[in-house]
Design a protein around this motif. Sequence first.
Motif, PDB file in Angstrom:
ATOM      1  N   GLY A 142       0.827  -1.205   0.017  1.00 17.78           N
ATOM      2  CA  GLY A 142       0.118   0.117   0.174  1.00 17.78           C
ATOM      3  C   GLY A 142       0.914   1.072   0.114  1.00 17.78           C
ATOM      4  N   MET A 143       2.198   1.137   0.544  1.00 19.74           N
ATOM      5  CA  MET A 143       3.106   2.195   0.524  1.00 19.74           C
ATOM      6  C   MET A 143       3.934   2.440  -0.702  1.00 19.74           C
ATOM      7  N   GLY A 144       3.622   1.341  -1.664  1.00 17.46           N
ATOM      8  CA  GLY A 144       4.225   1.468  -3.067  1.00 17.46           C
ATOM      9  C   GLY A 144       5.441   0.536  -3.298  1.00 17.46           C
ATOM     10  N   LEU A 145       5.937  -0.295  -1.868  1.00 15.09           N
ATOM     11  CA  LEU A 145       7.028  -1.205  -2.069  1.00 15.09           C
ATOM     12  C   LEU A 145       6.634  -2.525  -2.419  1.00 15.09           C
ATOM     13  N   THR A 146       7.717  -3.461  -2.877  1.00 13.54           N
ATOM     14  CA  THR A 146       7.596  -4.630  -3.291  1.00 13.54           C
ATOM     15  C   THR A 146       7.932  -5.470  -1.950  1.00 13.54           C
ATOM     16  N   ALA A 147       6.861  -6.508  -1.519  1.00 12.15           N
ATOM     17  CA  ALA A 147       7.085  -7.283  -0.333  1.00 12.15           C
ATOM     18  C   ALA A 147       6.613  -8.440  -0.559  1.00 12.15           C
ATOM     19  N   ASP A 148       7.089  -9.658  -0.184  1.00 16.59           N
ATOM     20  CA  ASP A 148       6.448 -10.999  -0.040  1.00 16.59           C
ATOM     21  C   ASP A 148       7.025 -11.937   0.947  1.00 16.59           C
ATOM     22  N   ILE A 149       6.700 -13.043   1.334  1.00 15.75           N
ATOM     23  CA  ILE A 149       7.084 -13.872   2.609  1.00 15.75           C
ATOM     24  C   ILE A 149       8.518 -14.142   2.332  1.00 15.75           C
ATOM     25  N   ASP A 150       9.132 -14.006   1.396  1.00 13.80           N
ATOM     26  CA  ASP A 150      10.459 -14.268   1.326  1.00 13.80           C
ATOM     27  C   ASP A 150      11.400 -13.226   1.979  1.00 13.80           C
ATOM     28  N   ASN A 151      10.980 -12.029   1.822  1.00 10.10           N
ATOM     29  CA  ASN A 151      11.795 -10.900   2.385  1.00 10.10           C
ATOM     30  C   ASN A 151      11.068 -10.228   3.536  1.00 10.10           C
ATOM     31  N   MET A 152      10.253 -11.169   4.455  1.00 11.38           N
ATOM     32  CA  MET A 152       9.635 -10.592   5.706  1.00 11.38           C
ATOM     33  C   MET A 152      10.357 -11.396   7.057  1.00 11.38           C
ATOM     34  N   PHE A 153      10.308 -11.055   7.928  1.00  9.62           N
ATOM     35  CA  PHE A 153      10.606 -11.625   9.253  1.00  9.62           C
ATOM     36  C   PHE A 153      10.213 -10.829  10.329  1.00  9.62           C
ATOM     37  N   THR A 154       9.328 -11.488  10.966  1.00 12.75           N
ATOM     38  CA  THR A 154       8.772 -11.101  12.364  1.00 12.75           C
ATOM     39  C   THR A 154       9.271 -11.655  13.565  1.00 12.75           C
ATOM     40  N   SER A 155       8.559 -11.039  14.788  1.00 12.69           N
ATOM     41  CA  SER A 155       8.900 -11.779  15.860  1.00 12.69           C
ATOM     42  C   SER A 155       7.998 -12.945  16.134  1.00 12.69           C
ATOM     43  N   THR A 156       7.073 -12.812  15.312  1.00 12.00           N
ATOM     44  CA  THR A 156       6.040 -13.952  15.536  1.00 12.00           C
ATOM     45  C   THR A 156       6.600 -15.355  14.881  1.00 12.00           C
ATOM     46  N   MET A 157       7.298 -14.971  13.604  1.00  8.99           N
ATOM     47  CA  MET A 157       8.119 -15.953  12.967  1.00  8.99           C
ATOM     48  C   MET A 157       9.139 -16.766  14.014  1.00  8.99           C
ATOM     49  N   ALA A 158      10.047 -15.711  14.593  1.00 10.86           N
ATOM     50  CA  ALA A 158      10.939 -15.999  15.322  1.00 10.86           C
ATOM     51  C   ALA A 158      10.460 -16.892  16.580  1.00 10.86           C
ATOM     52  N   THR A 159       9.108 -16.603  17.058  1.00 11.31           N
ATOM     53  CA  THR A 159       8.617 -17.403  18.066  1.00 11.31           C
ATOM     54  C   THR A 159       8.319 -18.807  17.686  1.00 11.31           C
ATOM     55  N   LEU A 160       7.837 -18.920  16.377  1.00 15.82           N
ATOM     56  CA  LEU A 160       7.321 -20.351  15.836  1.00 15.82           C
ATOM     57  C   LEU A 160       8.483 -21.008  15.556  1.00 15.82           C
ATOM     58  N   ASP A 161       9.543 -20.387  15.331  1.00 12.77           N
ATOM     59  CA  ASP A 161      11.090 -21.211  15.012  1.00 12.77           C
ATOM     60  C   ASP A 161      11.301 -21.673  16.793  1.00 12.77           C
ATOM     61  N   TYR A 162      11.207 -20.750  17.691  1.00 20.89           N
ATOM     62  CA  TYR A 162      11.618 -21.142  19.077  1.00 20.89           C
ATOM     63  C   TYR A 162      10.669 -22.349  19.413  1.00 20.89           C
ATOM     64  N   LEU A 163       9.210 -22.373  19.046  1.00 20.35           N
ATOM     65  CA  LEU A 163       8.602 -23.583  19.635  1.00 20.35           C
ATOM     66  C   LEU A 163       9.037 -24.733  18.769  1.00 20.35           C
ATOM     67  N   GLN A 164       9.309 -24.450  17.390  1.00 24.86           N
ATOM     68  CA  GLN A 164       9.609 -25.914  16.940  1.00 24.86           C
ATOM     69  C   GLN A 164      10.908 -26.383  17.329  1.00 24.86           C
ATOM     70  N   VAL A 165      11.768 -25.779  18.014  1.00 25.19           N
ATOM     71  CA  VAL A 165      12.811 -26.362  18.718  1.00 25.19           C
ATOM     72  C   VAL A 165      12.866 -26.937  19.959  1.00 25.19           C
ATOM     73  N   LYS A 166      12.299 -26.035  20.654  1.00 23.56           N
ATOM     74  CA  LYS A 166      11.980 -26.359  22.233  1.00 23.56           C
ATOM     75  C   LYS A 166      10.713 -26.819  22.679  1.00 23.56           C
ATOM     76  N   TYR A 167       9.623 -26.761  21.886  1.00 22.48           N
ATOM     77  CA  TYR A 167       8.489 -27.400  22.106  1.00 22.48           C
ATOM     78  C   TYR A 167       7.735 -28.126  20.925  1.00 22.48           C
ATOM     79  N   PRO A 168       8.664 -28.950  20.375  1.00 24.61           N
ATOM     80  CA  PRO A 168       8.115 -29.544  19.050  1.00 24.61           C
ATOM     81  C   PRO A 168       6.633 -30.407  19.243  1.00 24.61           C
ATOM     82  N   ASN A 169       6.608 -30.881  20.346  1.00 20.08           N
ATOM     83  CA  ASN A 169       5.270 -31.799  20.254  1.00 20.08           C
ATOM     84  C   ASN A 169       4.087 -30.874  20.834  1.00 20.08           C
ATOM     85  N   ALA A 170       4.311 -29.634  21.149  1.00 22.83           N
ATOM     86  CA  ALA A 170       3.158 -28.679  21.761  1.00 22.83           C
ATOM     87  C   ALA A 170       2.282 -28.434  20.679  1.00 22.83           C
ATOM     88  N   LYS A 171       0.838 -28.469  21.175  1.00 25.62           N
ATOM     89  CA  LYS A 171      -0.244 -28.328  20.252  1.00 25.62           C
ATOM     90  C   LYS A 171      -1.138 -27.242  20.607  1.00 25.62           C
TER      91      LYS A 171
END
Length: 275
Positions: free
Chosen positions: A67-96
Amino acid sequence: MDKKLVEQLKKIRHIALDMDGTIYCGSTLFPFTPKALELFGKLGIGHTFLTNNSSRSVDSYIEKLKGMGLTADIDNMFTSTMATLDYLQVKYPNAKKLFVFGTESLRKEFEQAGFTVIRENDIAEPELVIVGFDTALTYERLCKAAWWMKQGKPFIATHPDWVCPTDQPTVLVDCGSVCAALTAATGVKPEAVLGKPDPCMLTGILKRHNLQPNELAMVGDRIYTDMTMAERAGALGVLVLSGEATLKDVETGRINVPLVVENILKLAELLQTIL
């Protein structure tokens, strides 16, 4: 500029770009941002938009940038939510099952990642409590998060920010402030606080783009998050003066800041003279 810094800049192949204060302020795009991104591309330098703000989904950020006129997609985005998901995958792989204190879009991101999100009026018991930036905060949800924490459920924060930057006449109370309230109420501290300045925000980018730390520059406007994280991850820290930090902060701070520039366009122009 000393030779060591020049050699560091020559190795840069990718730039992690903080968003608020670096490429825009609130809802206002800085006028120099499009030209800087274009120049990075011409130099063969990739970029990833990086943010601690977990109130929006990745898709929402992509739409905001577009909306600001910038090109963006999932490949060039990284958020704290994504970092949290990475953490859960390593620390709590069986959590549901998770109790997620956050916006509806944050909860949906965890659901899309395969988790069952327990709501405040559900009878089901979560395995973990995730606390993010909840711009639709309700007292009932706050109390329920505290309850599950008192029952011994591990408590994880998406990021440490006390307030969120804004160009509006208000104070946006962020994740760190809510975590402080929950800790005061329960006596329980988060076992992990993801997001900047945790180096996982940059290691996630390194892995996704097959980079070495010395090939990455972390560009942002905060010394205590952006520059601290760069130092911890072994990346080159570049402080811009378009947001929060000032030259006085650099002079009086205890964190090493390898390079200070006025804004990201000045960085792009500097790299153009070196590469």
